[in-house]
Design a protein around this motif. Structure first.
Motif, PDB file in Angstrom:
ATOM      1  N   ALA A 178       8.528 -21.252 -23.869  1.00 36.41           N
ATOM      2  CA  ALA A 178       8.392 -21.842 -25.201  1.00 36.41           C
ATOM      3  C   ALA A 178       8.139 -23.338 -25.095  1.00 36.41           C
ATOM      4  N   LYS A 179       8.873 -24.010 -24.181  1.00 37.26           N
ATOM      5  CA  LYS A 179       8.688 -25.447 -24.014  1.00 37.26           C
ATOM      6  C   LYS A 179       7.286 -25.750 -23.489  1.00 37.26           C
ATOM      7  N   GLU A 180       6.846 -24.953 -22.538  1.00 38.27           N
ATOM      8  CA  GLU A 180       5.522 -25.175 -21.979  1.00 38.27           C
ATOM      9  C   GLU A 180       4.450 -24.944 -23.040  1.00 38.27           C
ATOM     10  N   PHE A 181       4.665 -23.919 -23.868  1.00 43.53           N
ATOM     11  CA  PHE A 181       3.725 -23.616 -24.946  1.00 43.53           C
ATOM     12  C   PHE A 181       3.588 -24.832 -25.858  1.00 43.53           C
ATOM     13  N   MET A 182       4.716 -25.428 -26.186  1.00 40.58           N
ATOM     14  CA  MET A 182       4.688 -26.580 -27.076  1.00 40.58           C
ATOM     15  C   MET A 182       4.013 -27.775 -26.403  1.00 40.58           C
TER      16      MET A 182
ATOM     17  N   PRO B 218      13.886 -22.049 -31.284  1.00 42.65           N
ATOM     18  CA  PRO B 218      15.290 -21.717 -31.539  1.00 42.65           C
ATOM     19  C   PRO B 218      16.142 -21.981 -30.296  1.00 42.65           C
ATOM     20  N   ALA B 219      17.344 -22.498 -30.535  1.00 41.62           N
ATOM     21  CA  ALA B 219      18.227 -22.806 -29.412  1.00 41.62           C
ATOM     22  C   ALA B 219      18.557 -21.566 -28.600  1.00 41.62           C
ATOM     23  N   LYS B 220      18.565 -20.399 -29.258  1.00 41.05           N
ATOM     24  CA  LYS B 220      18.924 -19.173 -28.559  1.00 41.05           C
ATOM     25  C   LYS B 220      17.708 -18.364 -28.154  1.00 41.05           C
ATOM     26  N   ALA B 221      16.560 -19.020 -28.029  1.00 41.12           N
ATOM     27  CA  ALA B 221      15.348 -18.303 -27.621  1.00 41.12           C
ATOM     28  C   ALA B 221      15.547 -17.659 -26.253  1.00 41.12           C
ATOM     29  N   LYS B 222      14.925 -16.495 -26.058  1.00 43.71           N
ATOM     30  CA  LYS B 222      15.098 -15.773 -24.795  1.00 43.71           C
ATOM     31  C   LYS B 222      14.314 -16.411 -23.661  1.00 43.71           C
ATOM     32  N   ASN B 223      13.137 -16.948 -23.990  1.00 39.63           N
ATOM     33  CA  ASN B 223      12.289 -17.503 -22.943  1.00 39.63           C
ATOM     34  C   ASN B 223      12.044 -18.984 -23.189  1.00 39.63           C
TER      35      ASN B 223
ATOM     36  N   GLY C  38      11.916 -19.602 -14.164  1.00 40.37           N
ATOM     37  CA  GLY C  38      11.208 -19.576 -12.890  1.00 40.37           C
ATOM     38  C   GLY C  38      11.421 -20.877 -12.158  1.00 40.37           C
ATOM     39  N   GLU C  39      10.690 -21.042 -11.046  1.00 43.48           N
ATOM     40  CA  GLU C  39      10.813 -22.279 -10.282  1.00 43.48           C
ATOM     41  C   GLU C  39      10.089 -23.430 -10.975  1.00 43.48           C
ATOM     42  N   THR C  40      10.669 -24.613 -10.912  1.00 39.61           N
ATOM     43  CA  THR C  40       9.976 -25.742 -11.523  1.00 39.61           C
ATOM     44  C   THR C  40       9.161 -26.485 -10.473  1.00 39.61           C
ATOM     45  N   SER C  41       8.095 -27.153 -10.946  1.00 40.19           N
ATOM     46  CA  SER C  41       7.276 -27.986 -10.074  1.00 40.19           C
ATOM     47  C   SER C  41       6.635 -29.040 -10.954  1.00 40.19           C
ATOM     48  N   THR C  42       5.853 -29.949 -10.378  1.00 40.23           N
ATOM     49  CA  THR C  42       5.250 -30.997 -11.209  1.00 40.23           C
ATOM     50  C   THR C  42       4.302 -30.406 -12.248  1.00 40.23           C
ATOM     51  N   SER C  43       3.567 -29.369 -11.872  1.00 44.31           N
ATOM     52  CA  SER C  43       2.644 -28.798 -12.848  1.00 44.31           C
ATOM     53  C   SER C  43       3.340 -27.781 -13.740  1.00 44.31           C
ATOM     54  N   ASN C  44       4.551 -27.447 -13.388  1.00 44.36           N
ATOM     55  CA  ASN C  44       5.302 -26.455 -14.173  1.00 44.36           C
ATOM     56  C   ASN C  44       6.706 -27.001 -14.433  1.00 44.36           C
ATOM     57  N   PRO C  45       6.808 -28.061 -15.253  1.00 43.63           N
ATOM     58  CA  PRO C  45       8.083 -28.801 -15.343  1.00 43.63           C
ATOM     59  C   PRO C  45       9.239 -27.979 -15.905  1.00 43.63           C
ATOM     60  N   PHE C  46       8.938 -26.942 -16.646  1.00 43.38           N
ATOM     61  CA  PHE C  46      10.040 -26.187 -17.258  1.00 43.38           C
ATOM     62  C   PHE C  46      10.359 -24.897 -16.504  1.00 43.38           C
TER      63      PHE C  46
ATOM     64  N   ILE D 299       9.246 -19.147 -30.278  1.00 42.37           N
ATOM     65  CA  ILE D 299       8.647 -20.318 -30.934  1.00 42.37           C
ATOM     66  C   ILE D 299       8.181 -19.886 -32.313  1.00 42.37           C
ATOM     67  N   VAL D 300       8.443 -20.749 -33.302  1.00 42.89           N
ATOM     68  CA  VAL D 300       8.187 -20.367 -34.682  1.00 42.89           C
ATOM     69  C   VAL D 300       7.465 -21.490 -35.418  1.00 42.89           C
TER      70      VAL D 300
END
Lengths: 489, 309
Positions: A379-383, A370-375, A63-71, A132-133
């Protein structure tokens, strides 16, 4: 493979209608022949190599990135979460996922399981891993193995993103120092070891009070308590014999505290004198063997599983047990209400380089992307959100454990006695913490040392032989060219 | 054959053959392919290394030890199980002597037959838990508790059954035998019941005792079933993965210190824990070959003339 089978089939089909009077034998022969042709034409070697597709991973999820949504999390996309459902359960992850959906409108598929390898290895191989695992437990896929296969995302992007609690800081700077190290392979952080764990000895405050014992600060005091306990028919030290991992915690802690960080690093760096020729290693393993020789082990503990021996310990059949800080949560149901579980650092041998308060501490429970994660964005935001105070507190509430976030728990949360004592112990330890890495780097060497410890505890080998076997495991690992890449200073 | 029948039959044949090819032969071939590589198990990248894995395999002490353990299982499990099952089956079917005229089992044989079959109903996982409790290494274990009550074992020094290098294999063999006897008993019973009663009666009239009847009549006429049992038990002895990996110490079992290791546990540890998957595939291929050889040898060695009745 499907196409070649079909080709071989084609000519056979029209033939069937006209071929009158073909006997059963011929038919069987032809089928067999068909089978024989089919197999080699499947060109098996190349098929092995290309089992997984090279799907574009995140084409739909960006999606689009922004300051509150960096990924650039995309609303309406899906997140595939797999959680090891062990000592900590998986209720915390469900709470996170609910919070994540509320904030981002991303729905999660949740899998809570103990069979991480069984469920995930085929998916990694097929190039279709989850997003994410929590790769933990007895059946975790070893991080070193995943890394060597280029399956792990370098987490630098998450760690360098602004923290949720204080956007002026990077996520990396809000964590307890050193906790990222355990997730390093070569020089990249590829696993986020999320839970802050301390390792050492555990005892019952109640049992101590009843017998007028004090926390033993030296190995001699420790042995005195064991002796008094034995006289009363209580075992001194219990360990989870079926899994020699646990007794290795005691042995290796003694080595590190006696010989200082250098003794520890010698082992991690596969030094040719890591065990044989190291005074600290000799002192450490001889100290443990003294417990065996004097009969201070809880009877039968060498053959018990972790649950069996820990439950025995909860029944006051032994004074001490070695474990990490997941113990309290794991034993919630077996622990008597007035047990008053307490944690303590390993007692000191004479001339130790580290103080009594020093503990093995560090992060455990590796979360990976995982490097080949679909989303990937979600996943990054979750972490990133996992490393916020809100989610860290959620975790402490649901799983009775601390996270690697500095002051990560709301002071309002009431902790259980064992967890409370770990908080105090890590405060007392301050910077005096240490952490072995060979267990994450070299599974084969770890197993070999565990086997030697098992023999030592059963009195089948002596400390000198243990040192030799441990050194042999180190030397064997050092010959593996891959081991050159791991080094700590 | 009438029109259409051919297609009908082919339809039936095609699916099983295809399933067999896809789910049995194809994985075997893949395993062989992987065994020539340094595949690490978690992705599809690897290099071709020729026969390196196989050369390494035969210098791997742990794997050689595991083969040896499998061979021990292969000798003892079938022999003990078949002998016990034959003995019990004979006693249940032709061992009775009480009633006049007829040939029958010992008193209460119907009941025993059912009781003996109970263990077979349990899955291997339950079996592992059950015998975990039997062999438990402290006073909570059934064997230890019993021996302590008798005063044979001291409270402070319980026997760590599965942690004794010289005992662990026997402890495992006992479990398999306990589990298997009931099934082969029923198998042999069924075969024994097919033996015409008048042969027994004739033997009885000639004054044959139990031993004579067994060796001269029952065993020769049961040979087909014994052979089948031998092959099945032999294949089971080549595997043993579930019991060893769940009951013994260490990751994927095999402890103490590799004293109960079998090929399958070494293979799994290399495959999953150490990430040496190509190497593990080579072990798989060796396992397949050994199992094939064992089956063929067993079938050949036990081949005898068939008696029809």
């Amino acid at each position: 493979m499907g196409s070649t089978t079909a080709e071989n089939n084609e000519p056979e089909a029209p033939g069937t209608t006209t071929a009158e009077g073909v006997g059963r034998r011929d038919l069987i022969k032809r089928s067999a022949a068909l089978g024989l042709i089919t197999v080699p034409t499947m060109s098996f070697l190349s098929a092995c190599a290309s089992g997984g597709g090279d799907d574009d991973s995140s084409e739909d999820a960006q999606g689009e990135t922004s300051t509150s949504n960096p990924f650039g999390v995309k609303k309406g996309s899906k997140l595939d979460v797999v959680i090891f459902k062990g000592g900590y359960g998986d209720a915390y992850a469900k709470a996170w996922e609910a919070a994540f959906q509320k904030k981002w409108g991303v729905t999660s598929t949740h899998t809570g399981t103990q069979e991480i390898t069984g469920k995930l290895q085929p998916r990694f191989n097929a190039g279709n891993p989850p997003d994410i695992v929590d790769d933990s437990g007895a059946q975790q896929i070893p991080i070193d193995v995943l890394y060597k296969n280029d399956q792990l995302l370098d987490l630098a992007a998450v760690l360098d993103a602004p923290s949720i609690d204080d956007p002026a800081k990077k996520v990396r700077d809000t964590l307890i120092p050193g906790t990222l190290d355990a997730g390093m392979q070569e020089d990249k952080v590829v696993a986020l070891n999320y839970i802050y764990t301390v390792w050492g000895l555990w005892y019952s405050g109640k049992l101590f009070k009843e017998n007028g014992w004090e926390e033993p600060k030296t190995w001699a005091d420790f042995l005195t308590i064991c002796k008094e306990a034995k006289a009363k028919g209580i075992g001194g030290l219990a360990h989870q014999g079926k899994y020699p991992y646990y007794i290795n915690v005691a042995i290796m802690d003694l080595i590190a505290k006696t010989g200082g960080l250098d003794a520890m690093k010698a082992i991690d760096n596969l030094d040719p004198k890591a065990f044989v020729g190291s005074d600290a290693a000799k002192a450490g393993v001889e100290a443990i063997y003294e417990v065996v020789e004097k009969g201070y082990l809880m009877p039968g503990t060498n053959g018990l599983t972790h649950t069996e021996s820990q439950t025995r310990w909860n029944q006051y059949k032994a004074v001490f047990i070695t474990s990490g800080s997941w113990l309290e949560n794991e034993q919630l149901k077996q622990t008597p209400a007035d047990f008053d579980m307490k944690f303590m650092p390993m007692p000191l041998l004479p001339d130790s380089k580290m103080p009594f308060e020093a503990i093995r501490a560090g992060s455990g429970e590796p979360f990976i992307i995982p490097a080949k994660a679909k989303n990937l964005p979600a996943a990054k935001e979750f972490m990133r959100m996992m490393l916020s105070k809100e989610w860290s507190t959620l975790f402490a509430k649901e799983a009775n454990s601390l996270t690697i976030l500095k002051d990560g728990v709301d002071p309002g949360v009431q902790l259980r006695p064992g967890t409370q004592s770990t908080v105090e112990a890590s405060k007392a330890a301050g910077d005096n913490t240490f952490r072995y890495l060979y267990t994450e780097w070299y599974s084969e060497m770890d197993t070999a040392i565990q086997n030697a410890s098992n023999e030592l505890m059963a009195k089948r080998i002596q400390p000198a032989e243990w040192l030799k076997r441990a050194q042999a495991a180190v030397d064997k690992q050092a010959k593996d060219p891959d081991s050159k890449k791991n080094h700590r200073d | 054959m009438r029109k259409g029948q051919y297609r009908f039959v082919a339809g039936f044949l095609f699916i099983p053959v295809a399933l067999y090819l896809i789910f049995v032969i194809w994985p075997y071939l893949q395993t062989f392919g992987y065994s020539l590589t340094d595949w690490k198990g978690q992705s599809q990248t690897f290099n071709f290394v020729g026969l390196d894995n196989y050369t390494a395999l035969f210098q791997d002490d742990i794997f050689l030890k595991a083969i040896w353990h499998n061979i021990l299982f292969l000798v003892f499990i079938p022999v003990i199980t078949i002998l016990l099952a034959l003995f019990f089956a004979f006693m249940l079917n032709a061992g009775g002597r009480g009633r006049a005229g007829g040939v029958s089992g010992v008193a209460g044989s119907g009941f025993y037959k059912i009781v003996y079959f109970f263990p077979q109903v349990l899955s291997l996982a339950i079996l592992a838990v059950l015998f975990g409790a039997v062999y438990r290494s402290d006073s909570g274990g059934m064997l230890n508790g019993f021996l302590m009550k008798l005063g044979l074992v001291d409270e402070s020094g319980p026997v760590e059954w599965l942690n004794e290098p010289n005992f662990v294999l026997w402890a495992l063999i006992a479990v398999v035998v306990w589990h298997g006897v009931g099934f082969y008993l029923v198998l042999f019973s069924a075969a024994m019941q097919a033996i015409p009663r008048d042969i027994y009666e004739a033997a009885l009239i000639d004054g044959a005792g139990r031993a004579h009847t067994f060796f001269r009549i029952t065993l020769p006429l049961l040979w087909d079933s014994v052979q089948t049992a031998w092959v099945y038990l032999g294949i089971a002895a080549m595997d043993m993965f579930i019991l060893v990996s769940t009951m013994t110490a260490g990751e994927y079992g095999g402890g103490p210190d590799h004293h109960s290791e079998v090929m399958a546990t070494v293979m799994m540890r290399n495959f999953l824990l150490y990430g040496k998957s190509g190497y593990a595939c080579a072990m798989g291929v060796v396992m397949l070959l050994l199992t094939l050889i064992v089956s063929v040898v067993m079938l050949r060695a036990t081949r005898r003339e068939r008696i029809e009745f």
